[in-house]
Design a protein around this motif. Structure first.
Motif, mmCIF file in Angstrom:
data_model
loop_
_atom_site.group_PDB
_atom_site.id
_atom_site.type_symbol
_atom_site.label_atom_id
_atom_site.label_comp_id
_atom_site.label_asym_id
_atom_site.label_seq_id
_atom_site.Cartn_x
_atom_site.Cartn_y
_atom_site.Cartn_z
ATOM 1 N N PRO A 18 0.812 -1.222 0.000
ATOM 2 C CA PRO A 18 0.000 0.000 0.000
ATOM 3 C C PRO A 18 0.844 1.270 0.000
ATOM 4 C CG PRO A 18 -0.881 -1.582 1.557
ATOM 5 C CD PRO A 18 0.449 -2.114 1.131
ATOM 6 N N GLY A 19 1.950 1.269 0.729
ATOM 7 C CA GLY A 19 2.830 2.426 0.736
ATOM 8 C C GLY A 19 3.475 2.646 -0.619
ATOM 9 N N LEU A 20 3.870 1.574 -1.272
ATOM 10 C CA LEU A 20 4.430 1.692 -2.618
ATOM 11 C C LEU A 20 3.387 2.214 -3.591
ATOM 12 C CD1 LEU A 20 6.446 -1.658 -2.704
ATOM 13 C CD2 LEU A 20 7.397 0.646 -2.541
ATOM 14 N N ASP A 21 2.151 1.738 -3.440
ATOM 15 C CA ASP A 21 1.073 2.240 -4.295
ATOM 16 C C ASP A 21 0.843 3.730 -4.072
ATOM 17 O OD1 ASP A 21 0.789 -0.327 -5.245
ATOM 18 O OD2 ASP A 21 -0.961 -0.799 -4.019
ATOM 19 N N LEU A 37 6.688 9.809 8.451
ATOM 20 C CA LEU A 37 6.213 9.652 9.826
ATOM 21 C C LEU A 37 5.831 8.195 10.078
ATOM 22 C CD1 LEU A 37 3.941 12.815 10.221
ATOM 23 C CD2 LEU A 37 6.341 12.530 10.897
ATOM 24 N N GLY A 38 6.441 7.600 11.118
ATOM 25 C CA GLY A 38 6.207 6.188 11.379
ATOM 26 C C GLY A 38 6.942 5.344 10.359
ATOM 27 N N CYS A 39 8.220 5.641 10.180
ATOM 28 C CA CYS A 39 8.997 5.063 9.075
ATOM 29 C C CYS A 39 9.317 3.596 9.247
ATOM 30 C CB CYS A 39 10.289 5.848 8.900
ATOM 31 S SG CYS A 39 11.385 5.788 10.354
ATOM 32 N N GLY A 40 9.182 3.059 10.468
ATOM 33 C CA GLY A 40 9.509 1.650 10.677
ATOM 34 C C GLY A 40 10.953 1.362 10.311
ATOM 35 N N ALA A 100 0.681 3.481 7.247
ATOM 36 C CA ALA A 100 0.249 2.581 8.322
ATOM 37 C C ALA A 100 0.813 2.984 9.679
ATOM 38 C CB ALA A 100 0.623 1.129 8.002
ATOM 39 N N ALA A 101 0.709 4.277 10.004
ATOM 40 C CA ALA A 101 1.207 4.760 11.297
ATOM 41 C C ALA A 101 0.208 5.650 12.017
ATOM 42 C CB ALA A 101 2.520 5.522 11.097
ATOM 43 N N PRO A 130 -4.746 1.624 7.729
ATOM 44 C CA PRO A 130 -5.694 0.505 7.705
ATOM 45 C C PRO A 130 -7.085 0.984 8.108
ATOM 46 C CG PRO A 130 -3.744 -0.022 9.016
ATOM 47 C CD PRO A 130 -3.684 1.436 8.734
ATOM 48 N N ARG A 131 -8.085 0.422 7.447
ATOM 49 C CA ARG A 131 -9.468 0.654 7.885
ATOM 50 C C ARG A 131 -10.193 -0.694 7.857
ATOM 51 N NH1 ARG A 131 -14.490 3.050 7.459
ATOM 52 N NH2 ARG A 131 -14.805 2.616 5.258
ATOM 53 N N ASN A 132 -9.595 -1.608 8.604
ATOM 54 C CA ASN A 132 -10.017 -3.006 8.578
ATOM 55 C C ASN A 132 -10.525 -3.463 9.946
ATOM 56 O OD1 ASN A 132 -10.055 -5.178 6.636
ATOM 57 N ND2 ASN A 132 -8.619 -6.276 7.936
ATOM 58 N N PHE A 133 -10.969 -2.504 10.748
ATOM 59 C CA PHE A 133 -11.197 -2.797 12.156
ATOM 60 C C PHE A 133 -12.509 -3.520 12.423
ATOM 61 C CE2 PHE A 133 -8.761 1.172 11.614
ATOM 62 C CZ PHE A 133 -7.528 0.643 11.933
ATOM 63 N N ASP A 134 -13.351 -3.672 11.394
ATOM 64 C CA ASP A 134 -14.570 -4.466 11.536
ATOM 65 C C ASP A 134 -14.420 -5.845 10.913
ATOM 66 O OD1 ASP A 134 -16.078 -2.550 12.952
ATOM 67 O OD2 ASP A 134 -16.504 -1.467 11.099
ATOM 68 N N ALA A 135 -13.209 -6.202 10.527
ATOM 69 C CA ALA A 135 -12.934 -7.535 9.987
ATOM 70 C C ALA A 135 -12.908 -8.553 11.125
ATOM 71 C CB ALA A 135 -11.602 -7.531 9.244
#
Length: 254
Positions: A18-21, A37-40, A100-101, A130-135
């Motif tokens: 996703p970051g590459l996209d 920000l949040g470079c991991g 993703a940070a 991420p917006r996957n919190f209802d998975a």
């Protein structure tokens, strides 16, 4: 909650995609200063430096393990240990990038306008969350945390990621150009109960911080059993893990 390089990098490809996209969608600008920000471990900061070799690229993260990996892998870039919530640049930035940070940072109603205010004229804010919190992966975990003997022992916050329309309402009045979209990635994972191994590097961290010993082992065993039912393997042995993500590009006036 410390970053575990070995655990996270098990799925480095799907996590970075996703970051590459997002990088491929960045506008044609000539930035002098870029902050991730949040470079991991720094893989995407390195990609940004490769695209804009004349820019000064800084990666910021609060996790020392992540920064240690980043410095070892990309010693030519600038790495800063700091919390996103407290960060403020000494001078305007041309590109603020975050993959993703920001889902770990509370108060998006104040955070996003604040980040826009740090941009130089014509600067860009590029964010993936991420917006996957209802998975099932998240719903099952939250439900289990309310059951005995773990009830009241684990604080599982719901990340503050809103609907796409909420970010439009927040950013459109402050931006000269705004692009918001969602993508649901279908991750094809290998191995035994791979969704469990995926969340060990992210969503399961608060559980692992709150519990230990046999209590943690029992939680993970029960959760693993429920995950295996929610994400059964395909006939070829692969497990399909749908994952929704929110991406946005906001550019301020030149």
């Amino acid at each position: 909650m410390e970053w575990n390089p070995a655990q996270t990098l098990k799925f480095a490809g799907p996590r970075l995609q996703p970051g590459l996209d997002l990088i491929t969608r960045l506008p044609d600008i000539a930035p002098k200063r870029i902050v991730d920000l949040g470079c991991g471990s720094g893989a995407l900061a390195a990609q940004l430096a490769e695209r804009w070799p004349r820019a000064a690229v800084t990666g910021l993260d609060r996790d020392r393990n992540a920064l240690r990996e980043a410095r070892a892998t990309h010693p030519d870039l600038d790495w800063v240990e700091a919390d996103i919530a407290d960060w403020a640049p000494a001078e305007p930035v041309d590109l603020i990038f975050s993959n993703a940070a920001l889902q770990w940072v509370e108060g998006h109603e104040a955070l996003f306008p604040r980040l826009l205010s740090f941009l130089a004229p014509g600067g860009v804010l590029a964010v993936q969350m991420p917006r996957n919190f209802d998975a099932p992966s998240h719903v099952l975990m939250r439900a289990l945390a309310t059951e005995p003997p773990w009830a009241g022992k684990i604080r599982l916050r719901r990340p503050p990621v809103g609907m796409p329309s909420a970010y439009y309402d927040l950013l459109a009045p402050r931006s000269a150009a705004l692009d918001i979209w969602e993508t649901e990635y279908l991750h094809v994972l290998k191995g035994d109960n791979p969704v469990l191994h995926w969340v060990r590097g992210t969503a399961l961290l608060p559980v692992m911080a709150a519990l230990s010993g046999p209590e943690l082992d029992a939680f993970i065993a029960t959760y693993a059993s429920r995950l295996a039912q929610a994400y059964p393997p395909q006939p070829d042995g692969s497990t399909l893990f749908p994952f929704r993500r929110l991406l946005l590009l906001a550019r301020v006036a030149a």
